[in-house]
Design a protein around this motif. Structure first.
Motif, mmCIF file in Angstrom:
data_model
loop_
_atom_site.group_PDB
_atom_site.id
_atom_site.type_symbol
_atom_site.label_atom_id
_atom_site.label_comp_id
_atom_site.label_asym_id
_atom_site.label_seq_id
_atom_site.Cartn_x
_atom_site.Cartn_y
_atom_site.Cartn_z
ATOM 1 N N LYS A 127 9.078 -66.293 -39.053
ATOM 2 C CA LYS A 127 7.803 -66.387 -38.390
ATOM 3 C C LYS A 127 7.655 -67.522 -37.428
ATOM 4 O O LYS A 127 7.990 -68.621 -37.860
ATOM 5 C CB LYS A 127 6.407 -65.937 -39.189
ATOM 6 N N VAL A 138 3.464 -64.464 -35.952
ATOM 7 C CA VAL A 138 4.196 -63.380 -35.822
ATOM 8 C C VAL A 138 5.689 -63.684 -36.128
ATOM 9 O O VAL A 138 5.853 -64.876 -36.199
ATOM 10 C CB VAL A 138 3.934 -62.752 -34.665
ATOM 11 N N THR A 139 6.321 -62.389 -36.371
ATOM 12 C CA THR A 139 7.810 -62.634 -36.434
ATOM 13 C C THR A 139 8.356 -63.091 -35.041
ATOM 14 O O THR A 139 7.896 -62.781 -33.973
ATOM 15 C CB THR A 139 8.470 -61.457 -36.969
ATOM 16 N N ASN A 149 11.244 -62.143 -33.544
ATOM 17 C CA ASN A 149 11.190 -60.691 -32.621
ATOM 18 C C ASN A 149 9.976 -60.246 -31.922
ATOM 19 O O ASN A 149 9.928 -60.027 -30.836
ATOM 20 C CB ASN A 149 11.798 -59.752 -33.447
ATOM 21 N N ARG A 150 8.738 -60.103 -32.689
ATOM 22 C CA ARG A 150 7.464 -59.888 -32.400
ATOM 23 C C ARG A 150 7.041 -60.646 -31.043
ATOM 24 O O ARG A 150 6.493 -60.273 -30.235
ATOM 25 C CB ARG A 150 6.437 -59.402 -33.237
ATOM 26 N N GLU A 169 9.057 -60.184 -27.928
ATOM 27 C CA GLU A 169 8.551 -58.745 -27.252
ATOM 28 C C GLU A 169 7.465 -59.043 -26.643
ATOM 29 O O GLU A 169 7.149 -58.671 -25.659
ATOM 30 C CB GLU A 169 8.505 -57.814 -28.391
ATOM 31 N N MET A 170 6.478 -59.714 -27.410
ATOM 32 C CA MET A 170 5.140 -60.161 -26.516
ATOM 33 C C MET A 170 5.380 -60.946 -25.227
ATOM 34 O O MET A 170 4.589 -60.417 -24.160
ATOM 35 C CB MET A 170 4.219 -60.804 -27.721
ATOM 36 N N GLU A 172 6.727 -58.605 -22.796
ATOM 37 C CA GLU A 172 5.888 -57.634 -22.329
ATOM 38 C C GLU A 172 4.947 -58.409 -21.095
ATOM 39 O O GLU A 172 4.432 -57.865 -20.111
ATOM 40 C CB GLU A 172 4.975 -57.134 -23.320
#
Length: 134
Positions: free
Chosen positions: A54, A66-67, A69-70, A73-74, A77
């Protein structure tokens, strides 16, 4: 007196249009800075030598964990949203600049609405140019 009012109204409209252009330009600079910060954050996550499960990320005024990867991604985006917002402001800015030039009785900026060649068009140009040089 009527001439003075007409002149003042005209100057007010010109100044208002010029101010809108300056505001848009400063917004583009701010969004581009945020886009660059996101790009650096994504690169830091990708190049992290000691991957963690994280990581901390700022979401507005909040700091959340957050992780990785997340988080990536965020950020990606957000990059898409920033790109689309910057492109929209750029296209609106072209119209505003031409409107201002029209208000100032100047010709539109030449080449302002040119678009780059697509990949397909570029390949066709390269084929055409390489065929003539042989």
């Amino acid at each position: 007196m009527n001439f003075e009012k007409t002149t003042m109204d005209y100057l007010f409209c010109v100044e208002k249009q010029a101010e809108e252009i300056l505001v848009d330009k400063s917004e583009i600079v701010a969004l581009d800075k945020k886009r660059n910060d996101n790009r650096m954050a994504i690169r830091a996550i990708i190049n992290n030598k000691m991957p963690q499960n994280k990581t901390w990320i700022a979401v507005g005024p909040l700091l959340i964990k957050v992780t990785e990867n997340r988080a990536k991604e965020m950020l990606q985006e957000d990059q898409i949203l920033l790109d689309s917002r910057i492109n929209k402001i750029h296209s609106d800015l072209k119209i505003k600049v031409n409107k201002l030039r029209d208000m100032e009785y100047q010709e539109p900026v030449k080449g302002l609405f040119l678009n780059p060649l697509t990949k397909k068009e570029m390949n066709a140009m390269n084929q055409l140019l390489s065929g003539h040089s042989s």
